[in-house]
Design a protein around this motif. Structure first.
Motif, short mmCIF file in Angstrom:
data_model
loop_
_atom_site.label_atom_id
_atom_site.label_comp_id
_atom_site.label_asym_id
_atom_site.label_seq_id
_atom_site.Cartn_x
_atom_site.Cartn_y
_atom_site.Cartn_z
N HIS A 22 31.32 39.28 41.94
CA HIS A 22 32.59 38.70 41.55
C HIS A 22 32.99 39.24 40.19
O HIS A 22 32.16 39.80 39.46
N GLY A 23 34.25 39.10 39.90
CA GLY A 23 34.76 39.58 38.62
C GLY A 23 36.24 39.31 38.52
O GLY A 23 36.75 38.38 39.15
N TYR A 24 36.93 40.13 37.75
CA TYR A 24 38.34 39.88 37.46
C TYR A 24 39.21 41.01 37.96
O TYR A 24 38.85 42.20 37.85
N GLY A 25 40.34 40.65 38.54
CA GLY A 25 41.37 41.61 38.88
C GLY A 25 42.38 41.67 37.76
O GLY A 25 42.04 41.90 36.61
N TYR A 26 43.65 41.41 38.08
CA TYR A 26 44.68 41.22 37.07
C TYR A 26 45.15 39.77 37.19
O TYR A 26 45.90 39.42 38.11
N GLY A 27 44.69 38.90 36.31
CA GLY A 27 45.10 37.50 36.36
C GLY A 27 44.52 36.72 37.51
O GLY A 27 44.99 35.62 37.80
N ASP A 53 32.52 37.43 49.30
CA ASP A 53 31.68 36.44 49.96
C ASP A 53 30.91 37.10 51.10
O ASP A 53 31.48 37.86 51.89
N ALA A 54 29.61 36.79 51.19
CA ALA A 54 28.78 37.41 52.22
C ALA A 54 29.24 37.05 53.62
O ALA A 54 29.06 37.82 54.56
N ARG A 55 29.86 35.88 53.78
CA ARG A 55 30.28 35.43 55.10
C ARG A 55 31.69 35.86 55.43
O ARG A 55 32.00 36.23 56.57
N PHE A 56 32.59 35.83 54.44
CA PHE A 56 34.02 35.95 54.73
C PHE A 56 34.67 37.20 54.16
O PHE A 56 35.79 37.53 54.52
N GLY A 57 34.01 37.90 53.25
CA GLY A 57 34.65 39.04 52.61
C GLY A 57 35.39 38.63 51.36
O GLY A 57 35.12 37.59 50.76
N PRO A 58 36.38 39.42 50.92
CA PRO A 58 37.07 39.15 49.65
C PRO A 58 37.82 37.83 49.63
O PRO A 58 38.56 37.50 50.57
N VAL A 59 37.61 37.07 48.56
CA VAL A 59 38.32 35.81 48.32
C VAL A 59 38.92 35.90 46.92
O VAL A 59 38.25 36.30 45.97
N LEU A 60 40.19 35.54 46.79
CA LEU A 60 40.90 35.57 45.52
C LEU A 60 41.11 34.16 45.02
O LEU A 60 41.34 33.24 45.81
N SER A 61 41.07 33.98 43.70
CA SER A 61 41.22 32.62 43.17
C SER A 61 41.56 32.66 41.69
O SER A 61 41.48 33.70 41.04
N HIS A 62 41.93 31.50 41.18
CA HIS A 62 41.93 31.25 39.73
C HIS A 62 41.90 29.75 39.52
O HIS A 62 42.54 28.99 40.24
N SER A 63 41.11 29.35 38.55
CA SER A 63 41.05 27.95 38.14
C SER A 63 41.93 27.74 36.91
O SER A 63 42.26 28.69 36.20
N GLY A 64 42.27 26.49 36.68
CA GLY A 64 43.00 26.13 35.47
C GLY A 64 42.47 24.83 34.92
O GLY A 64 42.36 23.84 35.65
N TRP A 68 42.41 31.89 48.08
CA TRP A 68 42.78 32.35 49.42
C TRP A 68 41.86 33.47 49.88
O TRP A 68 41.21 34.14 49.09
N HIS A 69 41.88 33.65 51.19
CA HIS A 69 41.04 34.64 51.86
C HIS A 69 41.90 35.86 52.19
O HIS A 69 42.93 35.74 52.85
N ALA A 70 41.49 37.04 51.71
CA ALA A 70 42.34 38.22 51.81
C ALA A 70 42.63 38.60 53.26
O ALA A 70 43.78 38.89 53.61
N ALA A 71 41.63 38.61 54.13
CA ALA A 71 41.81 39.14 55.48
C ALA A 71 42.69 38.26 56.35
O ALA A 71 43.51 38.76 57.12
#
Length: 505
Positions: free
Chosen positions: A315-320, A326-337, A348-351
């Motif tokens: 995991h890491g950072y994209g732009y914002g 995820d080993a089960r689902f693949g790329p997941v995008l998020s941000h907390s506040g 959300w789940h990219a695919a």
């Protein structure tokens, strides 16, 4: 695939339980898919009529309705909440919009736009901080949540004075991940310098208004639209907090939005994966926003979390945005506040395009835990799982070449090999040696079963790549090929090995 009614009820119960446990007075949530917001709701109270007002001082004279001067208000998906650091995705999108218009180079030094920004770098190295470094949380600045979350209303002049007085890095810029709010405040100033507008005005005009979002930077006054009051836990119950802002630090977390609108924003970002060109930012730039640009150190589960989610592979950072694989689902995008009085999370789940937004009105309530569980439920739902299983279809040329290679493995022909194989194959292993290796492999499985052996257990993980098996008298051979990227269809690899053996060649 549509989100099932049972799944919606389960998600609603997740957030209802959090309200019953008094993690927050109120909660709002929304689920979305590729068609938009699919379900949304609210639980508990956006405003408590009985709560007392805290003694926190308004900043720069700004004051919005506190809990003591507002009547009770039930939470729902259209009430505005502070979405805190989810705002960073708006800031990043604004910079990509300006980049796409040719107005800013993301690799330009930040000091070109904010001259007062001249941080001390470890070792005294000359390492200018670029716009892109700040966007990816790799500008070297230290983590600053507790301090920065209270500085939203800082004026531009005051911010410049703070910078001129001195600021320092904990790592050499461009070399490591470190979450920085000051970095995103600086990016807001880059937006202003490049656009000639105030940061909030630019984002509202260029992103929020074109998408029709119910979102803004200034807290609405009165009851239209309804806005949640933020609370912290006191010794005698919930204490209502004053709103701050807007100011320089609005770029880190100043947006007010409803759960429905934040879900629409997240869904629009997610639609970039399928090439949807609607809205002010191109699909390509939205995909760029969601790429993993800076890897972060592995996360440890919180010690007070009895059921932690499985750790992502990386995991890491994209732009914002935070990017997880995820080993089960693949790329997941998020941000907390997290902000005084508020907690937010979008995920959300990219695919599949399935996602969730969750908002609560209590200081650092960690609503992300509920959102993580909600998205997992969406993705494990029977209908949803089917939507994740989009098969990878091999190119017609890949199937044609594989069929020919299967025949070649049964009966070798240099002329047929020349028609099927790219020029590198004979250079990598001459035909005579390759033919001898194939004969040896057949001997290991009891010999050829027939001139037209049938392909078994064909798998494809990319349109140009196939693995399949041919059965011998006493075992199977594993065949593998990958085509070149050139149109026309020739194999750059052709591997034949005994099943279970380490494939060579």
């Amino acid at each position: 695939m549509p989100i099932g009614a049972e799944t919606v009820r389960a998600v609603e119960e997740l957030f209802a339980q959090r309200v019953r446990e008094e993690r927050s007075p109120g909660s709002a949530w929304a689920l979305f898919d590729r068609d938009g917001v699919a379900a949304a709701g609210g639980l508990g109270a956006a405003r408590l009529a009985e709560a007392r007002t805290g003694d926190e001082s308004p900043v720069d004279g700004q004051r919005a309705d506190a809990a003591s001067d507002a009547g009770a208000l039930a939470s729902d998906a259209d009430v505005l909440f502070r979405v805190a650091s989810c705002t960073k995705s708006f800031t990043a999108a604004a910079l990509l919009l300006l980049r796409d218009r040719g107005a800013v180079d993301l690799d330009a030094p930040v000091r070109a736009f904010v001259p007062e920004f001249a941080p001390e770098v470890p070792g005294g190295l000359d390492a200018p901080v670029s716009v892109r470094m700040l966007m990816t949380m790799s500008g070297g600045l230290p983590t600053d949540d507790a301090w920065a979350d209270r500085e939203e209303s800082m004026t531009r002049d005051a911010f410049r004075r703070v910078l001129a007085a001195g600021i320092r890095c904990v790592t050499v810029p461009g070399t490591a991940y470190e979450y920085s709010n000051v970095g995103y405040a600086l990016l807001g100033q880059v937006v202003e310098a490049v656009s000639g507008d105030g940061y909030a005005e630019f984002v509202e005009r260029e992103l929020i208004a074109p998408l029709g979002l119910d979102a803004r930077f200034a807290a609405p006054t009165g009851d239209s639209p309804a806005v949640a009051i933020g609370y912290r836990r006191g010794p005698d119950g919930w204490i209502g907090l004053q709103f701050t802002g807007p100011g320089v630090f609005s770029a880190i977390g100043g947006v007010f939005a409803s759960a429905r609108s934040l879900a629409a924003w997240a869904g629009w970002l997610a639609s970039g994966w399928r090439g949807d060109e609607a809205g002010p930012l191109s699909a390509a730039s939205r995909r760029e926003l969601q790429q993993l640009h800076r890897v972060a150190p592995p996360r440890s589960p919180a010690p007070d979390d009895p059921t932690p989610m499985p750790a992502p592979l990386v995991h890491g950072y994209g732009y914002g945005l935070v990017v997880e694989h995820d080993a089960r689902f693949g790329p997941v995008l998020s941000h907390s506040g997290g902000y005084p009085g508020f907690s937010a999370h979008m995920r959300w789940h990219a695919a599949s395009g399935l996602g969730v937004v969750a908002l609560e009105n209590a200081t650092y309530a960690k609503v992300s835990r509920g959102a993580e569980a909600a998205l997992e439920r969406l993705l494990l739902d029977a209908d949803a799982v089917e939507s994740l299983r989009t098969p990878i279809v091999p190119w017609p040329e890949t199937l044609r070449v594989a069929e020919g290679l299967g025949r070649l493995a049964v009966e070798w022909s240099d002329a047929a090999a020349d028609e099927l194989l790219a020029t590198n194959v004979a250079l990598d292993l001459p035909y005579a040696e390759r033919r001898a290796a194939i004969d040896s492999a057949w001997d290991a499985v009891g010999g050829r079963a027939g001139e037209r052996a049938t392909a078994e257990d064909v798998t494809c993980d990319s349109p140009d790549h196939l693995v399949w098996f041919l059965r011998g008298a006493a075992g199977r051979l594993r065949l593998e090929t990958r085509l070149t990227p050139l149109v026309g269809g020739r194999a750059q690899t052709f591997i034949v090995a005994v099943e279970g053996a380490d494939p060579q060649g």
